[in-house]
Design a protein around this motif. Structure first.
Motif, PDB file in Angstrom:
ATOM      1  N   MET A  20      37.720  28.737 -16.729  1.00  0.00           N
ATOM      2  CA  MET A  20      36.600  27.817 -16.227  1.00  0.00           C
ATOM      3  C   MET A  20      35.393  27.804 -16.909  1.00  0.00           C
ATOM      4  N   ILE A  21      34.802  26.599 -17.200  1.00  0.00           N
ATOM      5  CA  ILE A  21      33.580  26.447 -17.961  1.00  0.00           C
ATOM      6  C   ILE A  21      32.527  26.066 -16.921  1.00  0.00           C
ATOM      7  N   VAL A  22      31.615  26.976 -16.799  1.00  0.00           N
ATOM      8  CA  VAL A  22      30.189  26.587 -16.040  1.00  0.00           C
ATOM      9  C   VAL A  22      29.317  26.180 -17.107  1.00  0.00           C
ATOM     10  N   THR A  23      28.696  25.046 -16.391  1.00  0.00           N
ATOM     11  CA  THR A  23      27.404  24.432 -17.182  1.00  0.00           C
ATOM     12  C   THR A  23      26.107  24.471 -16.509  1.00  0.00           C
ATOM     13  N   LEU A  24      25.004  24.721 -16.891  1.00  0.00           N
ATOM     14  CA  LEU A  24      23.698  24.619 -16.245  1.00  0.00           C
ATOM     15  C   LEU A  24      22.904  23.528 -16.739  1.00  0.00           C
ATOM     16  N   THR A  25      22.574  22.500 -16.506  1.00  0.00           N
ATOM     17  CA  THR A  25      21.496  21.544 -16.665  1.00  0.00           C
ATOM     18  C   THR A  25      20.138  21.738 -15.750  1.00  0.00           C
ATOM     19  N   ALA A  26      19.346  22.346 -16.422  1.00  0.00           N
ATOM     20  CA  ALA A  26      18.251  22.666 -15.793  1.00  0.00           C
ATOM     21  C   ALA A  26      17.247  21.275 -15.677  1.00  0.00           C
ATOM     22  N   ASN A  27      17.530  20.532 -16.484  1.00  0.00           N
ATOM     23  CA  ASN A  27      16.850  19.090 -16.466  1.00  0.00           C
ATOM     24  C   ASN A  27      17.408  18.036 -16.932  1.00  0.00           C
ATOM     25  N   PRO A  28      18.036  17.557 -15.707  1.00  0.00           N
ATOM     26  CA  PRO A  28      19.135  16.583 -15.812  1.00  0.00           C
ATOM     27  C   PRO A  28      18.567  15.233 -15.888  1.00  0.00           C
ATOM     28  N   SER A  29      19.125  14.151 -16.217  1.00  0.00           N
ATOM     29  CA  SER A  29      18.494  12.665 -16.522  1.00  0.00           C
ATOM     30  C   SER A  29      19.575  11.787 -16.301  1.00  0.00           C
ATOM     31  N   LEU A  30      19.030  10.592 -15.697  1.00  0.00           N
ATOM     32  CA  LEU A  30      19.883   9.322 -15.485  1.00  0.00           C
ATOM     33  C   LEU A  30      19.699   8.615 -16.851  1.00  0.00           C
ATOM     34  N   ASP A  31      20.643   8.702 -17.670  1.00  0.00           N
ATOM     35  CA  ASP A  31      20.540   8.003 -18.727  1.00  0.00           C
ATOM     36  C   ASP A  31      20.977   6.540 -19.006  1.00  0.00           C
ATOM     37  N   ARG A  32      19.979   5.743 -19.218  1.00  0.00           N
ATOM     38  CA  ARG A  32      20.125   4.415 -19.482  1.00  0.00           C
ATOM     39  C   ARG A  32      20.323   3.884 -20.804  1.00  0.00           C
ATOM     40  N   THR A  33      21.380   3.412 -21.312  1.00  0.00           N
ATOM     41  CA  THR A  33      21.661   2.888 -22.470  1.00  0.00           C
ATOM     42  C   THR A  33      21.575   1.593 -22.746  1.00  0.00           C
ATOM     43  N   ILE A  34      20.549   0.972 -23.537  1.00  0.00           N
ATOM     44  CA  ILE A  34      20.567  -0.585 -23.575  1.00  0.00           C
ATOM     45  C   ILE A  34      21.144  -0.938 -25.220  1.00  0.00           C
ATOM     46  N   THR A  35      21.922  -1.917 -25.275  1.00  0.00           N
ATOM     47  CA  THR A  35      22.487  -2.182 -26.408  1.00  0.00           C
ATOM     48  C   THR A  35      22.083  -3.634 -26.878  1.00  0.00           C
ATOM     49  N   LEU A  36      21.450  -3.554 -28.267  1.00  0.00           N
ATOM     50  CA  LEU A  36      20.727  -4.780 -28.757  1.00  0.00           C
ATOM     51  C   LEU A  36      21.879  -5.449 -29.757  1.00  0.00           C
ATOM     52  N   ALA A  37      21.452  -7.000 -29.743  1.00  0.00           N
ATOM     53  CA  ALA A  37      22.268  -7.652 -30.887  1.00  0.00           C
ATOM     54  C   ALA A  37      21.794  -7.506 -32.104  1.00  0.00           C
ATOM     55  N   GLY A  38      20.474  -6.906 -32.419  1.00  0.00           N
ATOM     56  CA  GLY A  38      20.080  -6.664 -33.840  1.00  0.00           C
ATOM     57  C   GLY A  38      19.377  -5.371 -33.908  1.00  0.00           C
ATOM     58  N   ALA A  39      18.696  -5.137 -34.909  1.00  0.00           N
ATOM     59  CA  ALA A  39      17.999  -4.003 -35.221  1.00  0.00           C
ATOM     60  C   ALA A  39      16.719  -4.080 -34.051  1.00  0.00           C
ATOM     61  N   LEU A  40      16.093  -3.070 -33.894  1.00  0.00           N
ATOM     62  CA  LEU A  40      15.123  -2.755 -32.829  1.00  0.00           C
ATOM     63  C   LEU A  40      13.679  -3.276 -33.522  1.00  0.00           C
ATOM     64  N   GLN A  41      12.968  -4.400 -32.953  1.00  0.00           N
ATOM     65  CA  GLN A  41      11.930  -4.637 -33.497  1.00  0.00           C
ATOM     66  C   GLN A  41      10.815  -4.448 -32.527  1.00  0.00           C
ATOM     67  N   PRO A  42       9.808  -3.279 -32.894  1.00  0.00           N
ATOM     68  CA  PRO A  42       8.813  -2.924 -32.042  1.00  0.00           C
ATOM     69  C   PRO A  42       7.723  -4.117 -31.740  1.00  0.00           C
ATOM     70  N   GLY A  43       7.286  -4.403 -30.305  1.00  0.00           N
ATOM     71  CA  GLY A  43       6.307  -5.194 -30.484  1.00  0.00           C
ATOM     72  C   GLY A  43       6.915  -6.676 -30.127  1.00  0.00           C
TER      73      GLY A  43
END
Length: 315
Positions: free
Chosen positions: A1-24
């Motif tokens: 068995m493999i045990v893992t510890l995640t001391a700082n878990p996260s809800l991962d939200r992934t957003i996919t864009l149609a083009g390159a990211l354009q800040p602003g």
């Protein structure tokens, strides 16, 4: 068995864009998904998808909405009740696979929380082959928290303690290397360079540049180092030798979680009794598979690329 510890878990939200990211600018997204994440949980998901036994330990409040996503992931988990809420991490991915990440701070753990997490890890490790300590540390614990976990597990089990792998960075990784004597660490090339306080002279051969840096700590401070190099593959260094592997060609969808899958692939190969070269190959295949999937999906054996993974011995 493999045990893992995640001391700082996260809800991962992934957003996919149609083009390159354009800040602003205002941009429309083509898709979005949410996954129960955190490095240790990601490793456990991959292990479970391969049909091996895994158990993910994490701090989690009883009323945290994250629990629904965790339950949906079908990962066997040991939850340690706390008062804070799991953080959310946002990843923005463009069609070329370029990712931008926004990582929020996690729930703070007080001394009682930290002690409860360590006790839960010790209990979970009975009969385990590997314990993987993975990801960043939450607010409230010191840089040596993973060292405390390692000492508690080894003190309790003695010669029957599981092998210990650590996938973290910065001060937490430095503390583990200084005082924890892990059996395996899994930095990427930038994290290894930061640990050693050097700049890699990459030239045309990143793997060759990584080797002397890894040799500073292997085997003197750690048993082995699996150093992931992104599109350049990975390097494995242990007391007996060093090997470099090159990944097969894939279409990159998201690199988030690829390193976690690489670690899972290595651990799965070890469970199968594979030699170092095959452990490295399996690690690279799993990392490539994760990079070809959107979000932080856990690759299964069916997702592994079939292309060749050449492995060479490093001098």
């Amino acid at each position: 068995m493999i045990v893992t510890l995640t001391a700082n878990p996260s809800l991962d939200r992934t957003i996919t864009l149609a083009g390159a990211l354009q800040p602003g600018e205002v941009q429309a997204a083509t898709s979005a998904r949410e996954d129960a994440g955190g490095k240790g949980i990601n490793v456990a998901r991959v292990v479970a998808a391969a049909g091996a036994r895994s158990l993910a330990v994490l701090p989690l409040a009883t009323d945290d909405p994250f629990d629904a996503a965790l339950s949906h992931s079908a990962v066997a988990a040991k939850r340690v009740p706390i008062h804070g809420r799991v953080r959310a991490n946002v990843t923005i991915t463009d069609p070329a696979g370029v990712t931008t990440k926004l990582n929020l701070p996690g729930a703070a753990l007080d001394d009682d929380d930290a002690a409860a997490v360590i006790a839960a890890v010790v209990e979970a490790c009975a009969g385990a082959r590997w314990l993987a300590l993975a990801g960043s540390l939450p607010p409230g614990v010191g840089d040596g928290f993973y060292v405390d976990v390692i000492e508690a597990v080894r003190s309790h089990f003695g010669d029957d303690a599981p092998l210990i792998a650590v996938d973290t960075s910065g001060a937490a990784l430095a503390a583990v290397v200084a005082d924890g004597r892990p059996d395996l660490i899994k930095p990427n090339d930038e994290e290894l360079a930061e640990l050693a306080g050097v700049e890699l002279e990459t030239g045309d051969d990143l793997a060759a540049a990584v080797l002397p840096v890894a040799r500073r700590i292997v085997p003197a401070r750690v048993g082995a180092a699996l150093v992931t190099l992104g599109a350049h593959g990975a390097v494995l260094v242990d007391a007996d030798g060093a090997w470099a592997g090159t990944p097969p060609r894939i279409r990159v969808a998201s690199t988030v979680g690829a390193g976690d899958s690489s670690l899972a692939g290595y651990l799965l190969a070890d469970l199968d009794g594979a030699d170092p070269e095959e452990r490295l190959r399996r690690s690279i295949r799993y990392g490539a598979a994760a990079a070809s999937l959107p979000g932080t999906q856990a690759p299964s054996p069916a997702d592994l690329p079939t292309g060749d993974v050449p492995v060479r011995t490093l001098a």
